[in-house]
Scaffold this motif. Structure first.
Motif, short mmCIF file in Angstrom:
data_model
loop_
_atom_site.label_atom_id
_atom_site.label_comp_id
_atom_site.label_asym_id
_atom_site.label_seq_id
_atom_site.Cartn_x
_atom_site.Cartn_y
_atom_site.Cartn_z
N PHE A 180 -23.52 33.75 -11.10
CA PHE A 180 -22.39 34.18 -10.94
C PHE A 180 -21.26 34.65 -11.98
O PHE A 180 -20.76 35.85 -12.01
CB PHE A 180 -21.32 32.99 -10.32
N VAL A 181 -21.67 33.94 -13.38
CA VAL A 181 -20.91 34.54 -14.57
C VAL A 181 -21.66 36.01 -14.90
O VAL A 181 -20.93 36.98 -15.33
CB VAL A 181 -21.13 33.63 -15.66
N GLU A 182 -22.95 36.03 -14.64
CA GLU A 182 -23.58 37.36 -14.82
C GLU A 182 -23.22 38.16 -14.08
O GLU A 182 -22.98 39.52 -14.42
CB GLU A 182 -25.22 37.12 -14.67
N ASP A 183 -22.73 37.98 -12.68
CA ASP A 183 -22.38 39.06 -11.78
C ASP A 183 -20.91 39.45 -12.34
O ASP A 183 -20.73 40.67 -12.04
CB ASP A 183 -22.20 38.23 -10.43
N MET A 184 -20.18 38.47 -12.90
CA MET A 184 -18.72 39.12 -13.28
C MET A 184 -19.01 40.03 -14.50
O MET A 184 -18.12 41.00 -14.74
CB MET A 184 -17.97 37.70 -13.43
N GLU A 185 -20.04 39.70 -15.16
CA GLU A 185 -20.16 40.60 -16.61
C GLU A 185 -20.67 41.85 -15.94
O GLU A 185 -20.50 42.86 -16.63
CB GLU A 185 -21.19 39.70 -17.63
N ASN A 288 -19.81 42.14 -36.11
CA ASN A 288 -21.12 42.08 -36.82
C ASN A 288 -22.04 41.11 -36.07
O ASN A 288 -21.66 39.88 -36.18
CB ASN A 288 -20.75 41.73 -38.30
N ILE A 289 -22.96 41.39 -35.40
CA ILE A 289 -23.85 40.62 -34.48
C ILE A 289 -25.20 40.45 -34.88
O ILE A 289 -25.93 41.51 -35.15
CB ILE A 289 -23.92 41.01 -33.10
N ASP A 290 -25.52 39.19 -35.28
CA ASP A 290 -26.86 38.97 -35.90
C ASP A 290 -27.78 39.00 -34.67
O ASP A 290 -27.44 38.26 -33.70
CB ASP A 290 -26.84 37.51 -36.49
N ILE A 291 -28.98 39.38 -35.02
CA ILE A 291 -29.86 39.59 -33.81
C ILE A 291 -30.47 38.29 -33.48
O ILE A 291 -30.66 37.97 -32.28
CB ILE A 291 -31.10 40.59 -34.39
N ASP A 292 -30.93 37.58 -34.25
CA ASP A 292 -31.47 36.38 -34.02
C ASP A 292 -30.47 35.30 -33.30
O ASP A 292 -30.77 34.47 -32.19
CB ASP A 292 -31.98 35.70 -35.22
N LYS A 293 -29.27 35.36 -33.65
CA LYS A 293 -28.26 34.49 -33.06
C LYS A 293 -28.00 35.26 -31.57
O LYS A 293 -28.04 34.39 -30.78
CB LYS A 293 -27.04 34.50 -33.95
N ALA A 294 -27.98 36.33 -31.18
CA ALA A 294 -27.86 36.88 -29.86
C ALA A 294 -28.95 36.58 -29.21
O ALA A 294 -28.97 36.01 -27.96
CB ALA A 294 -27.71 38.44 -29.85
N LEU A 295 -30.10 36.56 -29.86
CA LEU A 295 -31.47 36.37 -29.10
C LEU A 295 -31.43 34.74 -28.69
O LEU A 295 -31.77 34.34 -27.38
CB LEU A 295 -32.65 36.54 -29.99
N ASN A 473 -22.65 45.24 -22.01
CA ASN A 473 -24.19 44.81 -21.59
C ASN A 473 -24.67 43.95 -22.48
O ASN A 473 -25.37 42.94 -22.04
CB ASN A 473 -25.05 46.25 -21.99
N LEU A 474 -24.29 43.62 -23.68
CA LEU A 474 -24.54 42.57 -24.73
C LEU A 474 -23.89 41.13 -24.43
O LEU A 474 -24.65 40.09 -24.16
CB LEU A 474 -23.86 43.08 -26.15
N ARG A 475 -22.71 41.43 -23.55
CA ARG A 475 -22.15 40.13 -23.10
C ARG A 475 -23.00 39.67 -21.95
O ARG A 475 -22.90 38.29 -21.75
CB ARG A 475 -20.67 40.43 -22.77
N ARG A 476 -23.36 40.42 -20.96
CA ARG A 476 -23.87 40.00 -19.65
C ARG A 476 -25.51 39.51 -20.24
O ARG A 476 -26.00 38.76 -19.39
CB ARG A 476 -24.05 40.73 -18.73
N LEU A 477 -26.11 39.91 -21.31
CA LEU A 477 -27.20 39.35 -21.63
C LEU A 477 -27.10 37.96 -22.29
O LEU A 477 -27.81 37.12 -22.10
CB LEU A 477 -27.93 40.34 -22.44
N THR A 478 -26.18 37.81 -23.13
CA THR A 478 -25.84 36.53 -23.91
C THR A 478 -25.06 35.60 -23.32
O THR A 478 -24.93 34.33 -23.51
CB THR A 478 -25.43 37.00 -25.20
N LEU A 479 -24.04 35.97 -22.28
CA LEU A 479 -23.02 35.28 -21.57
C LEU A 479 -22.12 34.73 -22.98
O LEU A 479 -21.85 33.40 -22.90
CB LEU A 479 -23.40 34.19 -20.68
N TYR A 480 -21.82 35.51 -23.82
CA TYR A 480 -21.06 35.22 -25.19
C TYR A 480 -19.88 36.23 -25.31
O TYR A 480 -20.43 37.46 -25.17
CB TYR A 480 -22.02 35.06 -26.30
N ASN A 481 -18.84 35.72 -25.47
CA ASN A 481 -17.63 36.41 -26.01
C ASN A 481 -17.55 36.64 -27.56
O ASN A 481 -17.07 35.64 -28.12
CB ASN A 481 -16.34 35.83 -25.27
#
Length: 494
Positions: A180-185, A288-295, A473-481
């Motif tokens: 549901f959260v991903e659908d909103m994103e 500034n988004i860290d790749i490992d943190k996003a993963l 797109n990055l938000r819907r992958l990580t579900l993070y603001n």
């Protein structure tokens, strides 16, 4: 008096018309567009209904773990038949028999999830009436009661579906909540694309209108210069051709704008009669988004990780079911309670007698042409195939997240470069236009500057589009603001 009245009426109608017109016009930013879509869009409502459906499916499963109260019976049951009756002297007579049998049974049933068994407590009563059918009309009544009977059924070495469902159903509900959260994103991502498509279509119309006006002026100037012989006919024809092309571009731009506007309003759930204006986002925030943190966030928050886990559990379930159904199985059923019979209802509960029942059933497959072995091997290999597929999908998911973060880190600088190029191209066009007006450059160089200005403007809007679609797109992958530094969680009363 009438003049004053009509004057006030005209003023009231005018203000009412202005008010209606204001209500039918909306100026939206990107954030406002996303908020409206989450409230009004048909896609948002569809996602909401899917979540509600998942909630009720989970509640249905939870109910299977709780005791159930059931009432069953036959009220009334009647039968009439002619039956054969063999007498002691060897002769056979036929007589008509009529009877009515009614029963009511109330039971409480509880599934035992760890063992797969079932415990039942029941109480019931049965009435049998044998109709006399003669002149005396003396019917015979028989009552039977079971005040309390406790029954336990336990399968042995069999597949326990409830135990597996206890692993699967909560996980499915968690996936539905995250989806549901991903659908909103996803909706935010789609609104962002449609927003910039609409914005770019609007800018194309503005550019086309400006070009028609400018090229009309240039054509008039070229016509005057041609009349006095200061330019060749080729330059005049080039000016006229540019004007006709600009008029054609304006017609195409208006059609594309109308299509983009309709798609945008449909996505947001805005009535078609409402006029919408969109505002260019002032700036793209520096993140500034860290790749490992996003993963790490994607693995923790995205429903894909839970779907991998669900696939593994379902593969293990299939293997366990095939293995249990192919081997030896048995079941035990034991009952203990009280019952009594009587001709009068008042005596049916007097001095109840013990009722005991025990049975042991078993099933042993002896020979079925290798079917059980084939089922086990198929489930085992499917289990291995699922494990390898999941391992590959996990790798692809990680690569997708890493690639998205790398691309996004470059989009901010592209916006800055495109904005600078837009400003330079706009100044260059102004300089070229002024130089053309005083006869310092020819019309070809002016049109080159004009095309570069238009191209730079579109490139700037496209770079903004790439940035914001990449962000969502990055938000819907990580579900993070990433702007607020907090997870995007389920925001609903469901």
């Amino acid at each position: 008096m009438n003049k004053h009245f009509f004057g006030l009426l005209i003023i009231a109608l005018a203000f009412g018309s202005l008010n209606i017109q204001a209500q039918n016009q909306r100026t939206l930013t990107l954030d406002e567009s996303i908020s409206i879509a989450k409230e009004n869009s048909p896609l948002a409502r569809a996602a909401n209904f899917q979540l509600v459906s998942a909630k009720w499916r989970f509640k249905s499963f939870r109910a299977d773990l709780l005791p159930s109260l059931d009432l069953d019976g036959d009220v009334p049951g009647f039968s009439r038949a002619i039956t054969a009756n063999r007498l002691d002297d060897g002769t056979t007579t036929y007589q008509e028999e009529s009877q009515s049998q009614s029963s009511v049974n109330l039971s409480i049933n509880q599934n035992i999830m760890p063992t797969g068994g079932r415990l039942s407590l029941s109480s019931g009563i049965n009435r049998l009436i044998l109709f006399d059918g003669g002149l005396n009309d003396q019917n015979i009544y028989r009552w039977q009661s079971t005040p309390l009977v406790a029954t336990y059924f336990q399968p042995l070495f069999q597949f326990n579906s409830l135990k597996w469902r206890n692993k699967i159903e909560p996980l499915r509900y968690q996936i539905a909540q995250k989806q549901f959260v991903e659908d909103m994103e996803d909706l935010s991502f789609n609104v962002t694309q449609s927003f910039f498509d609409f914005l770019l279509a609007k800018i194309n119309v503005e550019v086309a209108e400006f070009n028609v006006t400018v090229n009309d002026s240039i054509y008039n100037i070229s016509s005057g210069r041609y009349q006095v012989g200061s330019i060749a006919e080729n330059d005049l024809l080039q000016s006229e051709l540019a004007l006709r092309n600009a008029e054609t571009s304006l017609t195409t731009a208006n059609l594309n704008f109308q299509r983009a506007e309709e798609n945008f309003k449909a996505l947001l759930g805005i009535p078609d009669q409402t006029t919408v204006e969109v505002i260019i986002p002032e700036d793209a925030p520096v993140l500034n988004i860290d790749i490992d943190k996003a993963l790490e966030l994607a693995r923790e928050n995205n429903s894909t990780s839970l779907e991998f886990e669900l696939s593994e559990i379902q593969a293990n379930q299939s293997y366990d079911q095939a293995r249990k159904e192919a081997g030896f199985s048995a079941s035990i059923q034991a009952s203990y309670g009280l019952n009594q019979t009587a001709e009068d209802f008042a005596d049916v509960y007097s001095d109840p007698q013990n009722r005991q029942f025990f049975t042991l059933g078993f099933q042993i497959p002896i020979f079925n042409w290798g079917k059980n072995t084939a089922e086990i091997q198929a489930a085992r290999n499917q289990q291995a195939a699922t494990a390898n597929t999941i391992a590959y999908q996990k790798l692809q998911f990680d690569l997708s997240v890493r690639s998205t973060v790398r691309e996004f880190s470059q989009l901010r600088s592209q916006v800055e470069l495109a904005e600078t190029s837009d400003e330079i191209a706009d100044r260059r066009y102004e300089v070229a236009k002024n130089r053309y007006l005083i006869g310092k450059i020819d019309v070809t160089n002016l049109f080159i500057a004009q095309n570069e200005k238009d191209s730079a403007r579109r490139s700037y809007i496209q770079s903004l589009r790439n940035y914001w679609t990449g962000y969502y797109n990055l938000r819907r992958l990580t579900l993070y603001n990433f702007e607020r530094g907090q997870p995007i969680v389920l925001d609903t009363d469901i």
